[in-house]
Design a protein around this motif. Structure first.
Motif, PDB file in Angstrom:
ATOM      1  N   ASP A 197      21.550 -29.487 -14.888  1.00  0.00           N
ATOM      2  CA  ASP A 197      22.310 -30.259 -13.898  1.00  0.00           C
ATOM      3  C   ASP A 197      23.660 -30.710 -14.441  1.00  0.00           C
ATOM      4  O   ASP A 197      24.670 -30.680 -13.732  1.00  0.00           O
ATOM      5  CB  ASP A 197      21.513 -31.477 -13.425  1.00  0.00           C
ATOM      6  CG  ASP A 197      20.452 -31.121 -12.391  1.00  0.00           C
ATOM      7  OD1 ASP A 197      20.516 -29.999 -11.842  1.00  0.00           O
ATOM      8  OD2 ASP A 197      19.567 -31.956 -12.131  1.00  0.00           O
ATOM      9  N   ALA A 198      23.705 -31.144 -15.697  1.00  0.00           N
ATOM     10  CA  ALA A 198      24.972 -31.600 -16.271  1.00  0.00           C
ATOM     11  C   ALA A 198      25.976 -30.451 -16.357  1.00  0.00           C
ATOM     12  O   ALA A 198      27.163 -30.626 -16.049  1.00  0.00           O
ATOM     13  CB  ALA A 198      24.741 -32.217 -17.644  1.00  0.00           C
ATOM     14  N   ALA A 199      25.514 -29.276 -16.767  1.00  0.00           N
ATOM     15  CA  ALA A 199      26.410 -28.128 -16.870  1.00  0.00           C
ATOM     16  C   ALA A 199      26.913 -27.707 -15.493  1.00  0.00           C
ATOM     17  O   ALA A 199      28.097 -27.391 -15.311  1.00  0.00           O
ATOM     18  CB  ALA A 199      25.701 -26.959 -17.550  1.00  0.00           C
ATOM     19  N   ALA A 200      26.021 -27.695 -14.490  1.00  0.00           N
ATOM     20  CA  ALA A 200      26.426 -27.336 -13.134  1.00  0.00           C
ATOM     21  C   ALA A 200      27.450 -28.333 -12.593  1.00  0.00           C
ATOM     22  O   ALA A 200      28.440 -27.952 -11.958  1.00  0.00           O
ATOM     23  CB  ALA A 200      25.211 -27.276 -12.223  1.00  0.00           C
ATOM     24  N   ARG A 201      27.220 -29.626 -12.840  1.00  0.00           N
ATOM     25  CA  ARG A 201      28.160 -30.651 -12.375  1.00  0.00           C
ATOM     26  C   ARG A 201      29.521 -30.464 -13.029  1.00  0.00           C
ATOM     27  O   ARG A 201      30.568 -30.613 -12.384  1.00  0.00           O
ATOM     28  CB  ARG A 201      27.601 -32.045 -12.681  1.00  0.00           C
ATOM     29  CG  ARG A 201      28.467 -33.197 -12.193  1.00  0.00           C
ATOM     30  CD  ARG A 201      27.767 -34.526 -12.446  1.00  0.00           C
ATOM     31  NE  ARG A 201      28.534 -35.632 -11.893  1.00  0.00           N
ATOM     32  CZ  ARG A 201      29.511 -36.265 -12.533  1.00  0.00           C
ATOM     33  NH1 ARG A 201      29.827 -35.895 -13.783  1.00  0.00           N
ATOM     34  NH2 ARG A 201      30.175 -37.248 -11.964  1.00  0.00           N
TER      35      ARG A 201
END
Length: 210
Positions: A197-201
Motif C-alpha cells: 500500500d505504501a509503494a502504491a500510494r
C-alpha cells in the motif's frame, strides 16, 4: 498488456529507475512445437547503458532447447500491486457503492533476444556483474574460470544475456481520476497500510499530473 496514455511512463528514466530496484521477474520463452511456453522465475541484473539484462540458469533447465530454437523472449516484472475497493474510486457526485474496483500495479516487460553464455571467462564476467548488482557491499569472492571457490561449479550453469529490443512499461495508479478521488484513494491506502500500500500510494502521488 494494454497501456492507456495516463498509465504510460513519463520517460524512459521512470521505468528504468523502477526496474533497477525490482530485479526478480519471469522469463517467458516460446515452447517447442506442441508445447506450451516456458515461464522461468529469474533474478537478473539490468544494465540500462548496455541495454541488456543478465542472469544464469542451471544447465539441465528444460527451457534451453526452446530458447535456442527461438531466442525471442519476454522478461516480465510486476510489483507494487494492490487491490482497490470500488467505493474508493466512486465519483464524488455519485453513491460510493457505484465505484468500480480495480487493481493498481507497476509493470515492465522487456522484449529481448536471448544469448546463452558458455565460454568460461565470459561466464565468469557475467557472474561478477550479477554479484556487483546484488552484493555491491562485497562479501563474496569473485568468479574466475577454473579457480576456487566457484570454478568447479561453473560447468553446471549457463550464463544468460538478454539483449533488450523493446520495452513496454505501465504504472496503473488512478491516472485518469480527479484529484479529489486520488486524494481519497491515497488516504485510504495510508489507513489500510497493507502489503504494497505504501509503494502504491507513493506512485499515485508521484505521478499526479503526469
Amino acid at each position: 498488456m494494454l497501456i492507456h496514455p495516463w498509465d504510460a511512463p513519463r520517460d524512459d528514466a521512470e521505468w528504468q529507475r523502477w526496474l533497477g530496484a525490482h530485479d526478480f521477474g519471469q522469463l517467458a520463452v516460446n515452447g517447442l512445437p506442441g508445447e506450451p511456453p516456458y515461464v522461468q522465475p529469474l533474478h537478473f541484473a539490468y544494465d540500462a547503458e548496455r541495454g541488456e539484462a543478465v542472469g544464469h540458469l542451471a544447465r539441465p533447465n528444460p527451457l534451453w532447447p526452446a530458447l535456442e530454437a527461438n531466442p525471442d523472449v519476454v522478461l516480465s516484472v510486476v510489483d507494487d500491486y494492490v487491490y482497490v475497493p470500488g467505493p474508493w474510486q466512486a465519483p464524488p457526485e455519485g453513491p460510493s457503492e457505484h465505484g468500480v474496483p480495480t487493481s493498481f500495479y507497476a509493470a515492465v516487460q522487456l522484449r529481448c533476444t536471448a544469448h546463452a553464455v558458455d565460454d568460461p571467462a565470459e561466464k565468469a564476467n557475467l557472474l561478477n556483474r550479477q554479484l556487483g548488482h546484488f552484493q555491491p557491499e562485497g562479501g563474496s569472492a569473485r568468479a574466475a574460470a577454473g579457480e576456487a571457490p566457484y570454478g568447479r561449479m561453473m560447468s553446471g550453469i549457463r550464463g544468460l544475456r538478454l539483449e533488450v529490443t523493446g520495452v513496454r512499461a505501465k504504472f496503473k495508479y488512478a491516472g485518469k481520476r480527479s484529484e479529489e478521488v486520488q486524494d481519497r484513494i491515497a488516504a485510504a491506502l495510508a489507513e489500510r497500510s497493507g502489503p504494497h500500500d505504501a509503494a502504491a500510494r507513493e506512485h499515485l502521488l508521484r505521478r499526479r499530473g503526469a
